[in-house]
Design a protein around this motif. Structure first.
Motif, PDB file in Angstrom:
ATOM      1  N   LEU A   5       0.808  -1.215   0.000  1.00  0.00           N
ATOM      2  CA  LEU A   5       0.000   0.000   0.000  1.00  0.00           C
ATOM      3  C   LEU A   5       0.843   1.267   0.000  1.00  0.00           C
ATOM      4  CD1 LEU A   5      -2.745  -1.017   2.581  1.00  0.00           C
ATOM      5  CD2 LEU A   5      -3.031  -0.744   0.134  1.00  0.00           C
ATOM      6  N   CYS A   6       2.052   1.159   0.520  1.00  0.00           N
ATOM      7  CA  CYS A   6       2.913   2.330   0.592  1.00  0.00           C
ATOM      8  C   CYS A   6       3.632   2.612  -0.724  1.00  0.00           C
ATOM      9  CB  CYS A   6       3.947   2.149   1.709  1.00  0.00           C
ATOM     10  SG  CYS A   6       3.201   2.077   3.345  1.00  0.00           S
ATOM     11  N   LEU A   7       3.463   1.731  -1.701  1.00  0.00           N
ATOM     12  CA  LEU A   7       4.098   1.963  -2.996  1.00  0.00           C
ATOM     13  C   LEU A   7       3.397   3.075  -3.754  1.00  0.00           C
ATOM     14  CD1 LEU A   7       4.583  -1.687  -4.329  1.00  0.00           C
ATOM     15  CD2 LEU A   7       6.361  -0.174  -3.447  1.00  0.00           C
ATOM     16  N   PRO A   8       4.144   3.848  -4.550  1.00  0.00           N
ATOM     17  CA  PRO A   8       3.498   4.764  -5.502  1.00  0.00           C
ATOM     18  C   PRO A   8       2.678   3.944  -6.499  1.00  0.00           C
ATOM     19  CG  PRO A   8       5.850   5.215  -5.295  1.00  0.00           C
ATOM     20  CD  PRO A   8       5.600   3.925  -4.589  1.00  0.00           C
ATOM     21  N   SER A   9       1.683   4.552  -7.118  1.00  0.00           N
ATOM     22  CA  SER A   9       0.773   3.819  -7.992  1.00  0.00           C
ATOM     23  C   SER A   9       1.505   3.143  -9.147  1.00  0.00           C
ATOM     24  CB  SER A   9      -0.315   4.755  -8.535  1.00  0.00           C
ATOM     25  OG  SER A   9       0.271   5.812  -9.280  1.00  0.00           O
ATOM     26  N   ASN A  10       2.549   3.799  -9.690  1.00  0.00           N
ATOM     27  CA  ASN A  10       3.265   3.189 -10.814  1.00  0.00           C
ATOM     28  C   ASN A  10       3.974   1.907 -10.392  1.00  0.00           C
ATOM     29  OD1 ASN A  10       4.951   4.989  -9.256  1.00  0.00           O
ATOM     30  ND2 ASN A  10       6.551   4.703 -10.767  1.00  0.00           N
ATOM     31  N   LEU A  11       4.480   1.847  -9.162  1.00  0.00           N
ATOM     32  CA  LEU A  11       5.153   0.640  -8.695  1.00  0.00           C
ATOM     33  C   LEU A  11       4.152  -0.444  -8.329  1.00  0.00           C
ATOM     34  CD1 LEU A  11       8.100   2.018  -6.516  1.00  0.00           C
ATOM     35  CD2 LEU A  11       8.053   1.430  -8.943  1.00  0.00           C
ATOM     36  N   LYS A  12       2.966  -0.045  -7.854  1.00  0.00           N
ATOM     37  CA  LYS A  12       1.931  -1.043  -7.569  1.00  0.00           C
ATOM     38  C   LYS A  12       1.591  -1.837  -8.821  1.00  0.00           C
ATOM     39  CE  LYS A  12      -0.483   1.446  -3.871  1.00  0.00           C
ATOM     40  NZ  LYS A  12      -1.712   2.173  -3.527  1.00  0.00           N
ATOM     41  N   LYS A  13       1.424  -1.129  -9.933  1.00  0.00           N
ATOM     42  CA  LYS A  13       1.056  -1.772 -11.190  1.00  0.00           C
ATOM     43  C   LYS A  13       2.152  -2.737 -11.635  1.00  0.00           C
ATOM     44  CE  LYS A  13      -1.139   2.625 -12.367  1.00  0.00           C
ATOM     45  NZ  LYS A  13      -1.027   3.834 -13.199  1.00  0.00           N
ATOM     46  N   CYS A  14       3.407  -2.289 -11.543  1.00  0.00           N
ATOM     47  CA  CYS A  14       4.523  -3.121 -11.989  1.00  0.00           C
ATOM     48  C   CYS A  14       4.679  -4.351 -11.101  1.00  0.00           C
ATOM     49  CB  CYS A  14       5.819  -2.314 -11.992  1.00  0.00           C
ATOM     50  SG  CYS A  14       5.867  -1.020 -13.257  1.00  0.00           S
ATOM     51  N   PHE A  15       4.483  -4.186  -9.793  1.00  0.00           N
ATOM     52  CA  PHE A  15       4.622  -5.320  -8.885  1.00  0.00           C
ATOM     53  C   PHE A  15       3.507  -6.333  -9.107  1.00  0.00           C
ATOM     54  CE2 PHE A  15       3.694  -7.290  -4.706  1.00  0.00           C
ATOM     55  CZ  PHE A  15       4.855  -8.048  -4.608  1.00  0.00           C
ATOM     56  N   ALA A  16       2.270  -5.866  -9.296  1.00  0.00           N
ATOM     57  CA  ALA A  16       1.152  -6.782  -9.533  1.00  0.00           C
ATOM     58  C   ALA A  16       1.400  -7.629 -10.778  1.00  0.00           C
ATOM     59  CB  ALA A  16      -0.153  -6.000  -9.663  1.00  0.00           C
ATOM     60  N   TYR A  17       2.024  -7.047 -11.784  1.00  0.00           N
ATOM     61  CA  TYR A  17       2.325  -7.779 -13.011  1.00  0.00           C
ATOM     62  C   TYR A  17       3.213  -8.996 -12.736  1.00  0.00           C
ATOM     63  CZ  TYR A  17       4.247  -8.876 -17.598  1.00  0.00           C
ATOM     64  OH  TYR A  17       4.633  -9.535 -18.728  1.00  0.00           O
ATOM     65  N   CYS A  18       4.068  -8.905 -11.715  1.00  0.00           N
ATOM     66  CA  CYS A  18       5.013  -9.979 -11.414  1.00  0.00           C
ATOM     67  C   CYS A  18       4.328 -11.250 -10.914  1.00  0.00           C
ATOM     68  CB  CYS A  18       6.041  -9.506 -10.384  1.00  0.00           C
ATOM     69  SG  CYS A  18       7.092  -8.165 -10.981  1.00  0.00           S
ATOM     70  N   SER A  19       3.018 -11.179 -10.658  1.00  0.00           N
ATOM     71  CA  SER A  19       2.281 -12.385 -10.267  1.00  0.00           C
ATOM     72  C   SER A  19       2.265 -13.410 -11.391  1.00  0.00           C
ATOM     73  CB  SER A  19       0.837 -12.018  -9.890  1.00  0.00           C
ATOM     74  OG  SER A  19       0.138 -11.488 -11.010  1.00  0.00           O
ATOM     75  N   LEU A  20       2.563 -12.986 -12.629  1.00  0.00           N
ATOM     76  CA  LEU A  20       2.595 -13.906 -13.761  1.00  0.00           C
ATOM     77  C   LEU A  20       3.814 -14.830 -13.729  1.00  0.00           C
ATOM     78  CD1 LEU A  20       1.457 -11.534 -16.658  1.00  0.00           C
ATOM     79  CD2 LEU A  20       0.161 -13.412 -15.659  1.00  0.00           C
ATOM     80  N   PHE A  21       4.847 -14.462 -12.964  1.00  0.00           N
ATOM     81  CA  PHE A  21       6.016 -15.321 -12.853  1.00  0.00           C
ATOM     82  C   PHE A  21       5.707 -16.518 -11.944  1.00  0.00           C
ATOM     83  CE2 PHE A  21       9.038 -11.504 -13.537  1.00  0.00           C
ATOM     84  CZ  PHE A  21       8.983 -11.702 -14.907  1.00  0.00           C
ATOM     85  N   PRO A  22       6.289 -17.675 -12.221  1.00  0.00           N
ATOM     86  CA  PRO A  22       6.169 -18.795 -11.277  1.00  0.00           C
ATOM     87  C   PRO A  22       6.941 -18.475 -10.003  1.00  0.00           C
ATOM     88  CG  PRO A  22       6.993 -19.522 -13.430  1.00  0.00           C
ATOM     89  CD  PRO A  22       7.072 -18.031 -13.417  1.00  0.00           C
TER      90      PRO A  22
END
Length: 541
Positions: free
Chosen positions: A422-439
């Motif tokens: 939650l403390c991430l800036p919005s741009n980093l939130k989006k990029c981190f959520a994308y990493c859920s695609l990695f195994p």
């Protein structure tokens, strides 16, 4: 204490909305919209999408307890994906026409073609034929979504309702009676505190690590050690937290030293009093949960500390490497996960009231507990607290079930990890959520991930800013400093996410991104995600 925060698990969908709105506003898109006489329809799309985006935060919060809101969110994701497909068709057609227009007009055949017919070919005719029905269907679905939104009474947090998330409870200097697996870490920190080389008035040492790793517990162990107590004239403990208030922190330090309440509201007065208390004394100051990003804030906080005697030390705990740098801790102490034995010992102490895990835990139970806790003390404690409420014969079902869903409801492990997100800036939130695609345990390169972010539209170059590659590198390094990524133990040039961080990424992404592990799951999955899909094929599956 509570802190106001922006979007939570809606980062992925919010990011998608940003991309859609950009596509609807780009000059090339507007040009072809007008050419096809659909600019009025798509202008309406933009208005409705902006209206919906204002209530996404509320919807993300309410979908946890309201099935109707969860269903609405799923329909919204599907609709957003359909709209994105249509806008991609427009972009493709616009590019085709641009290429055709730039071709040389010297062709003998082209000379006999009327200007009004240039650009007409089977593909453009098919484009026009399919266009109207698709836009009409989207218009209908959009109106239904808006009607349902109104029925659900979703609110805009920016208009009258403030969204609050309870922040981490400040820790005190008192340590729990049972701690395990940190003796070597404790001795290493004490050795650093006793080092007088350098001759500085005071020096800063940082304990660095991800949330839930036990940084505060280690600081408490050090603070209460008898050797440390004899080495310093004055000790004080202060909890900084992310909502940094220099007056509050300074008063907290002063009150811990004097054991007297300070009611002064003048920073100048409080700092002068603290300076008097530290003058000529070798002090140890613990600053827990530090998020200070502004060097000026740090130097202001330090003004009273220069009155102390040489050899004074400030020990901080933080999740971010750049915080250590700002505060002058050039070599942060990177805290690692607990050993398997320490993790099991901590678990059995909190779950069964004993530290003898060998006698009390079955082999299969131990394996599952280690698998769930991942070496995090807070996870071990939380899982123990959960299983205390079950009979031993029910443990197997719980350990083999959707344990993190239960933890979400009954313990503070997910809330601790969520706070990092939650403390991430919005741009980093989006990029981190994308990493859920990695195994899980996937080793990745920085350049590889940055290019994927760019292809997804999560890193976008704007006028006057740095190139996308440089921005993406900054995003990556920021997430690395915040302990969302860590360096691979196998290859120094690669990176990996801790399993709990991977779980956090999946929570953040929700149904927006989907990762399938084998061919069977690909065939039987009830819902393929609307925007991002990764398929991991295992030879033995």
């Amino acid at each position: 204490m509570s802190i106001v925060l922006e979007a939570v698990a809606g980062a992925a969908l919010s990011a998608f909305f940003d991309v859609l709105l950009d596509k609807l506003s780009s000059p090339d898109s507007l040009k072809i919209f007008r050419q096809e006489n659909v600019d009025a329809d798509l202008k309406k799309w933009k208005t409705i999408l902006l209206e919906i985006s204002e209530v996404l935060d509320d919807a993300e919060e309410k979908q946890i307890t309201k099935e109707s809101v969860k269903t609405w969110m799923g329909e919204l994701e599907d609709l957003a994906s359909d709209a994105d497909d249509i806008l991609d068709e427009f972009a493709t057609e616009a590019l085709r026409r641009k290429v055709n227009a730039e071709e040389p007009s010297t062709s003998k055949i082209r000379k006999f073609v009327p200007a009004c017919c240039v650009g007409l070919n089977p593909s453009s005719i098919m484009f026009n034929a399919n266009l109207r029905s698709k836009i009409k269907e989207i218009n209908k679905k959009l109106q239904e979504i808006v009607t349902r939104k109104n029925d659900l009474k979703l609110e805009d947090f920016a208009r009258g309702r403030t969204r609050t998330i309870t922040s981490r409870v400040p820790a005190t200097s008192l340590v729990e009676s049972h701690t395990y697996g940190r003796e070597e870490d404790k001795e290493a920190i004490i050795k650093l505190l006793s080092d007088e080389s350098g001759g500085a008035q005071f020096s800063t040492i940082s304990i660095l690590g991800m949330g839930g790793l036990g940084k505060t517990t280690l600081a408490q162990l050090v603070y209460n050690d008898d050797k440390v107590g004899s080495y310093f004239d004055v000790k004080a403990w202060g909890c900084v937290s992310q909502n940094f208030d220099i007056l509050r922190v300074t008063k907290e330090i002063l009150q811990d030293i004097t054991s007297e309440t300070c009611n002064d509201d003048s920073l100048n007065l409080v700092q002068r009093k603290l300076k008097e208390q530290l003058s000529g004394k070798r002090f140890l100051l613990i600053l827990d949960d530090v998020w200070i990003k502004n060097y000026s804030d740090w130097t202001t906080l330090c003004l009273p500390f220069v009155s102390g005697a040489p050899g004074s030390k400030i020990l901080i705990t933080t999740r971010e490497a750049n915080v250590s740098s700002i505060m002058g801790a050039t070599h942060p102490y990177k805290l690692r996960e607990l050993s398997n034995d320490a993790c099991l010992t901590m678990f059995t102490q909190h779950a069964l009231g004993t530290s003898d895990f060998v006698e009390r835990l079955k082999v299969e139970e131990s394996q599952k507990i280690l698998e769930r806790c991942k070496g995090l003390p807070l996870a071990a404690k939380a899982l123990a607290g959960l299983l205390r409420t079950y009979d031993r014969d029910e443990w197997k079902d719980v350990l083999n079930g959707r344990i993190w869903d239960l933890l979400e409801e009954k313990t503070d492990v997910p809330s601790t990890l969520r706070l990092s997100y939650l403390c991430l800036p919005s741009n980093l939130k989006k990029c981190f959520a994308y990493c859920s695609l990695f195994p899980k345990d996937y080793n990745f390169e920085e350049e590889e991930l940055v290019l994927l972010w760019m292809a997804e539209g999560l890193v976008r170059e704007t006028k006057g800013e740095k190139p996308m590659e440089d921005l993406g590198d900054e995003y990556f390094r920021d997430l690395l400093k915040r302990s969302f990524f860590q360096q691979s133990s196998s290859y120094r040039s690669l990176f990996v996410m801790h399993d709990l961080m991977h779980d956090l990424a999946q929570w953040a992404a929700g149904d927006f991104y989907c990762r399938l592990e084998d061919a069977k799951s690909l065939m039987t999955s009830p819902k393929i995600c609307i925007h991002g899909l990764s398929f991991c094929y295992h030879q033995d599956s």
